[in-house]
Design an enzyme around this catalytic site. Structure first.
Site, short mmCIF file in Angstrom:
data_model
loop_
_atom_site.label_atom_id
_atom_site.label_comp_id
_atom_site.label_asym_id
_atom_site.label_seq_id
_atom_site.Cartn_x
_atom_site.Cartn_y
_atom_site.Cartn_z
N LYS A 1 0.88 -1.06 0.10
CA LYS A 1 -0.06 -0.14 -0.10
C LYS A 1 0.81 1.17 0.05
CE LYS A 1 -4.18 1.98 2.24
NZ LYS A 1 -3.89 3.20 2.12
N PHE B 1 -1.50 -0.97 -10.69
CA PHE B 1 -2.07 -1.90 -9.95
C PHE B 1 -3.38 -2.65 -10.79
CE2 PHE B 1 -2.44 1.41 -6.71
CZ PHE B 1 -3.85 1.54 -6.94
#
Ligand code: ATP
Length: 545
Positions: A246, A334
């Site tokens: 993250k 992503f």
């Protein structure tokens, strides 16, 4: 449809509180609207003027509006402000002022829905040095043709806050009902098109048209979002899951067709001009027409830098070239939503990931797949060691659901729990801070309505207070004693010790020891915590007692 009729409908809706009745009223109107009225009505009834993806922004602040109202009602601006302060609501104040105005024009024309929309478009497209004047003239023209009740809803609409409680969920249900189509198809088309107005037009054509929706390059799609959770729960529920770092940066969506590339922020603003270095890098790495999703981080000496560094770059309109050398911005991709003409949001994530790997030659966010809790915990520890915020766990078979904060993306990060809330009011400070706001009324959301959860006054330095004052000073709608009502635009991230149930605030919740953390400039008020989210936080606390 005349704007007068629209105002009567709004008045009826404002007078009821039941969700079903509200949906019923909206649904009964939709089939009777003309082709060009339908999308406008659908947006207006939610207090919006342009589609969410549109670069057009109305951008009318209370000050400009009050000036126009004053002119039309033949009163000083101060009298308008006084009326707003007294009623506590712009709409009611304007209604009252227009009711008492003397006949201002012999040539007043009936306002129509599409006419108001055309004028709003003029306001949004006016720029240059004389733009404020021109905007003022258009607003005066609109208000000059408005009766008292029209004035109530027109003025609220111009501030994009209709206050009749009709949110996206209600309108989606109303559209499904009005045109007898499946509600989930309406929701799906809304995710792809990011404009309920256009979805209503398709719904009128039927389910086939809704099924055939495609996302289009250069029309940004809302970003898929994450919930909080744990590694253990995620593996217990799904077995093998994907895990990625993250990144603590700024979300972006990159669109490319042929030679043209554009970049959008999380709020769907076009930031192409601010980050030419990132765009060039992605353009080179992706030899296809695409829409890809990712996070861009600032890097110095190989380590991630705090997310403010990226935001500064995203906001930059001038001296972009000079800023480029100072920090390196590195994108991490992503997800992929569109490839060479095909919409692929409905494919399962593991397929999209394969497509992404085959499409971009660089900047892929590393990903691992595992059902082993200790392996996932190891990756989480590596992420923190490398200076990232934590990890994201993603289910392998889920579609990309724009704008949805679901259970298919789970964020894992160290437990400093914070909340993002809308700033809807403030109170003047005291003593040396008397010319600044010192405490702030915060709200969460439910169905497009903002509901208070309490005030925050700690954690703010003098610099914070000065910067926040600058952000808020033009958003003051009304003032009563030491308190001001603000147009909800700004989002605060706040820390807290506990979420409590509370009869004091309309949300039903309050925060114990709220503490200011930062302004979330990357978030709009439509992204603040929901009442359901507050309940979830409340219940989660109980688990740990
Ligand atoms: P937070 O305040 O924790 O950053 P948020 O409210 O901004 O959360 P969330 O939906 O809760 O947003 O968390 C998802 C955010 O994490 C994304 O919007 C994105 O900006 C960021 N992010 C960083 N790395 C990834 C990743 N690998 N996959 C998805 N999102 C990521």
């Amino acid at each position: 449809m005349d704007f007068a009729e629209f105002s009567l409908i709004c008045e009826r809706i404002e007078g009821i509180s039941g969700r079903l009745e509200m949906i019923e009223i909206v649904a009964s109107v939709l089939p009777h609207l003309l082709e060009d009225e339908l999308p406008v009505f659908v947006r207006f009834v939610m207090g919006r003027v342009f589609p969410d993806w549109s670069p057009l922004k109305l951008g009318i602040g209370p000050n400009l509006l009050y000036e126009a109202v004053g002119y039309v009602a033949g009163r000083k601006k101060a009298a308008v402000v006084a009326a707003v302060n007294e009623t506590g609501d712009v709409g009611l104040a304007v209604e009252r002022l227009l009711a008492t105005k003397s006949q201002t024009s012999f040539f007043s024309e009936a306002l129509t829905l599409t006419g108001v929309y055309a004028d709003c478009t003029r306001i949004a497209t006016t720029d240059g040095s004389r733009s404020q004047r021109e905007k003022l003239r258009v607003i005066e023209g609109l208000l000059g043709n408005a009766g008292a009740l029209e004035g109530r809803y027109l003025s609220r609409l111009l501030l994009e806050e209709l206050r009749i409680g009709v949110g996206e969920g209600n309108v989606r249900d109303a559209v499904a009902r009005a045109f007898a189509v499946d509600a989930s198809l309406v929701a799906h088309a809304h995710q792809a098109l990011n404009d309920l107005g256009e979805v209503a037009l398709l719904a009128r054509q039927g389910e086939e048209a809704l099924r055939a929706v495609r996302i289009e390059p250069f029309r940004p799609v809302k970003m898929m979002l994450a919930q909080q959770g744990t590694i253990g729960e995620m593996v217990a529920d799904h077995g093998a899951v994907a895990v990625e770092y993250k990144y603590d940066g700024t979300r972006f969506q990159f669109h490319k067709v042929g030679k043209e590339c554009r970049m959008y922020s999380r709020k769907l603003e076009d930031v192409t001009g601010a980050v030419p270095d990132v765009i060039e890098a992605l353009d080179r790495a992706i030899p296809h027409d695409v829409i890809v999703d990712g996070e861009v981080i600032a890097v110095k000496d190989g380590r991630p830098r705090p997310f403010q560094f990226v935001l500064q770059r995203f906001r930059r309109k001038h001296e972009v070239e000079e800023a480029i050398g100072r920090v390196d911005l590195v994108p991490h991709l992503f997800d992929i939503l569109y490839l060479d003409g095909d919409t692929i949001i409905d494919r399962p994530f593991f397929e999209r990931r394969k497509i992404l790997e085959g499409t971009a030659s660089a900047y892929l966010a590393p990903q691992w797949v595992s059902d082993d809790v200790s392996r996932l915990e190891e990756i989480y520890a590596d992420a923190l060691d490398a200076g990232h915020e934590g990890v994201m766990l993603k289910t392998l078979d889920a579609a990309y659901t724009p704008g949805v904060r679901g259970k298919n993306w789970i964020k894992i990060k160290p437990a400093v729990d914070t909340l993002d809330l809308a700033v809807i009011g403030a109170e003047w400070g005291e003593g040396r801070r008397a010319r600044l706001f010192g405490s702030f009324l915060l709200a969460c959301q439910q169905e497009g309505e903002l509901l208070p959860v309490g005030k925050v006054a700690t954690g703010l330095s003098d610099e914070d207070l000065a910067a926040i004052y600058d952000l808020l000073k033009d958003l003051v709608i009304a003032e009563k004693g030491k308190e001001v009502v603000l147009e909800p635009v700004v989002v605060f991230e706040v820390g807290y010790a506990e979420v409590q149930k509370s009869p004091t605030y309309a949300s039903g919740y309050a925060l114990r020891f709220p503490r200011f953390v930062r302004v979330r400039e990357d978030k709009g008020v439509d992204e603040v915590e929901t009442v359901d989210g507050m309940l979830e936080r409340y219940e989660r606390q109980l688990k740990f007692v």
